[in-house]
Design an enzyme around this catalytic site. Structure first.
Site, PDB file in Angstrom:
ATOM      1  N   HIS A 184     -28.514   5.484 -32.695  1.00 43.71           N
ATOM      2  CA  HIS A 184     -28.634   4.202 -32.003  1.00 43.71           C
ATOM      3  C   HIS A 184     -28.668   4.382 -30.490  1.00 43.71           C
ATOM      4  CE1 HIS A 184     -26.998   3.186 -35.978  1.00 43.71           C
ATOM      5  NE2 HIS A 184     -27.676   2.064 -35.852  1.00 43.71           N
ATOM      6  N   GLU A 198     -34.706  -5.062 -38.455  1.00 44.02           N
ATOM      7  CA  GLU A 198     -34.360  -4.605 -39.805  1.00 44.02           C
ATOM      8  C   GLU A 198     -35.584  -4.495 -40.707  1.00 44.02           C
ATOM      9  OE1 GLU A 198     -31.726  -3.259 -40.065  1.00 44.02           O
ATOM     10  OE2 GLU A 198     -30.492  -4.179 -38.525  1.00 44.02           O
TER      11      GLU A 198
END
Length: 544
Positions: free
Chosen positions: A439, A348
């Protein structure tokens, strides 16, 4: 769950001969030199209109003295999405220019569609999945992604929360002449009992001890305040970890502790997952500083916020540009635990680094490269930290999963050495890969990086006689089972320089091959084994 997991510059109105510069970059010597090159020797290399202007955004000087100066582009004062360039030079001599905008034509900048209508149309296209908490906004831009001629468009921004509790900062591109939706992406990049107190304003640096959920006992950078200790790290730019208390709105409140000993290793203590997140983010800070010389996400020495205990049964984590923060959910209470594993925190925070450098647009092939960058650096953070609780590997997010009894091997979010083990990510590039979820399209770049670092070598525990039964032939797309790796240290330097020095907003997989080869040339030379290994690893995942 896997499909969603992990995820102001001041412009002067100058003539073409005087490139605009942003903020504190104005006095930067590399920028001044790049300006001169951009308006002189590099003019013939840049596909530009006489009304194009360039705004300096970032500077990278690699270890061999090559200067890479990144510029955003405007046309008649309008931002050009997909128009970014990077000027590469050494000793004030132009080497090359990176750009994805090919077209010289520019659109009529007088819209025929009303801006308010565009906002309504964009909202209607987003549908009922979103709960928007702020009034939508819109700005006029030039949309220049892909091979088509640039178009006048509105960039409509909707902020709020999705039905699954994920924050959202949706950007929808609406053609300003015919009203068609041209593109959309989210600027929140996903991976997946009451307040303690207010955040301390001027903490004194201290060192605490935490008992983490996944890592066991770890050392923490904390801050001593008048009311006790808080999870604020003055030594890492004041980055701090807050308690959302299962809320989905706001920045959360500070954790406070009297003895600077945090958590108990279980979810019975609200501090425990905060220990994991705080340690993970500090480890990522240390990684970028010590390995790449980067002081924080924006390279300005300022830390970011990490929010834990977000929402209820929220099995996700994300990075948001809007709040300059990372957010971690507690999992779904059954198969998925809190999303605070070390490589997830690294993933992240790395989204923030990408946002402040190449700013790879979160759709199409550039979106896959954005996701892969976070996986790559998340894995490298894990290897550098080398904790007993989280053995370094090329699995992403494996500790947050309870083992799936239907699978003969460890469940993970992603498998960098063999992406297709998740059942959705391709191992090899194909022309239609930009049409799948970012993803999953990220798998090709993850696969490339593993092969570059390690070669066609099956990781321990995944070879013949195990549940996976992988062979070297299963790890390559072109049969090159003799492919040798160059090691993580060289591979991570090449990817970082490619990201910060050569990739731009709309870089695709072939462009990533060029970017990494250019980075290998700068770092090691065009005749080096590293350069040859980069070329061979891309070929092994079908990117030529």
């Amino acid at each position: 769950m896997q499909s969603s997991l992990l995820s102001a510059a001041v412009v002067s109105a100058l003539a073409l001969s005087a490139t605009a510069v942003a903020g504190d970059l104005r006095t930067s010597s590399p920028v001044v030199r790049a300006q001169g090159l951009l308006n002189g020797p590099a003019t013939s290399l840049v596909r530009r209109d006489s009304a194009d202007q360039f705004i300096a955004k970032d500077v990278v000087v690699d270890r061999n003295g090559n200067e890479h100066v990144r510029f955003a582009r405007t046309y008649r004062g309008l931002p050009v999405i997909g128009g970014g360039i990077v000027v590469h030079s050494r000793n004030n001599q132009i080497k090359s220019v990176t750009q994805t905008l090919d077209a010289l034509a520019r659109p009529n900048i007088v819209p025929t569609v009303d801006k308010d209508w565009a906002i309504v149309e964009a909202g209607a296209r987003l549908g009922s999945e979103y709960n928007f908490t702020k009034s939508p906004t819109s700005r006029t831009v030039i949309y220049a992604r892909g091979d088509a001629a640039p178009k006048l468009a509105y960039e409509v921004r909707y902020q709020g929360v999705k039905k699954d509790q994920t924050p959202t900062d949706m950007h929808v591109i609406v053609d300003a002449h015919n009203g068609k939706i041209l593109d959309k992406w989210d600027r929140v990049y996903t991976a997946k009992p009451g307040p303690d107190g207010p955040k301390c304003a001027n903490p004194t640096a201290a060192t605490g001890v935490g008992d983490a959920l996944y890592l066991g006992e770890v050392e923490l950078g904390t801050g001593e305040c008048s009311n006790g200790f808080q999870l604020i790290d003055p030594t890492r730019g004041g980055g701090w970890t807050s308690n959302m208390g299962n809320r989905t709105v706001g920045l959360g409140t500070a954790f406070v502790d009297s003895d600077n000993v945090w958590g108990n290793g279980t979810n019975t203590n609200s501090q425990t997952v905060a220990v994991d997140a705080h340690f993970g983010v500090s480890s990522t800070w240390d990684y970028f500083l010590e390995v790449h010389g980067r002081a924080g996400i924006a390279n300005d020495g300022k830390g970011a916020l990490s929010r834990v205990h977000y929402g209820r049964n929220y099995a996700n984590a994300n990075w948001s540009d809007a709040c300059f923060c990372m957010t971690f959910g507690d999992g779904n209470g059954s198969s998925v635990g809190p999303l605070v594993e070390l490589d997830v925190a690294g993933h992240e925070m790395s989204h923030g680094v990408t946002s402040r450098t190449a700013d790879l647009i979160y759709s199409g092939e550039s979106g896959g490269l954005n996701e892969a960058t976070s996986d790559i650096f998340g894995a490298m953070v894990e290897y550098r930290a080398n904790t007993e609780g989280d053995t370094p590997d090329y699995l992403i997010g494996e500790l947050v999963f309870r083992q799936d009894p239907s699978l003969p091997y460890q469940t993970a979010l992603r498998y960098m050495f063999k992406p297709s083990l998740d059942g959705l990510s391709p191992d090899c590039w194909s022309p239609d890969i930009g049409g799948i979820d970012v993803h999953y399209s990220s798998g090709v770049a993850n696969h490339f990086f593993y092969l570059l670092a390690e070669g066609a070598v099956v990781p321990d525990g995944w070879g013949e006689g195990t549940g996976a039964n992988l062979t070297a032939a299963d790890l390559v797309c072109n049969g090159n089972t003799e492919l040798a790796g160059i090691g993580r240290a060289d591979a991570e330097q090449i990817w970082y320089l490619a990201l910060t020095g050569y990739m731009v907003e709309d870089t695709d997989y072939p462009g990533a091959r060029v970017a990494t080869l250019s980075a290998a040339t700068d770092l090691f030379g065009a005749d080096s084994p590293q350069y040859a290994a980069v070329a061979a690893a891309w070929s092994a995942v079908s990117v030529e």
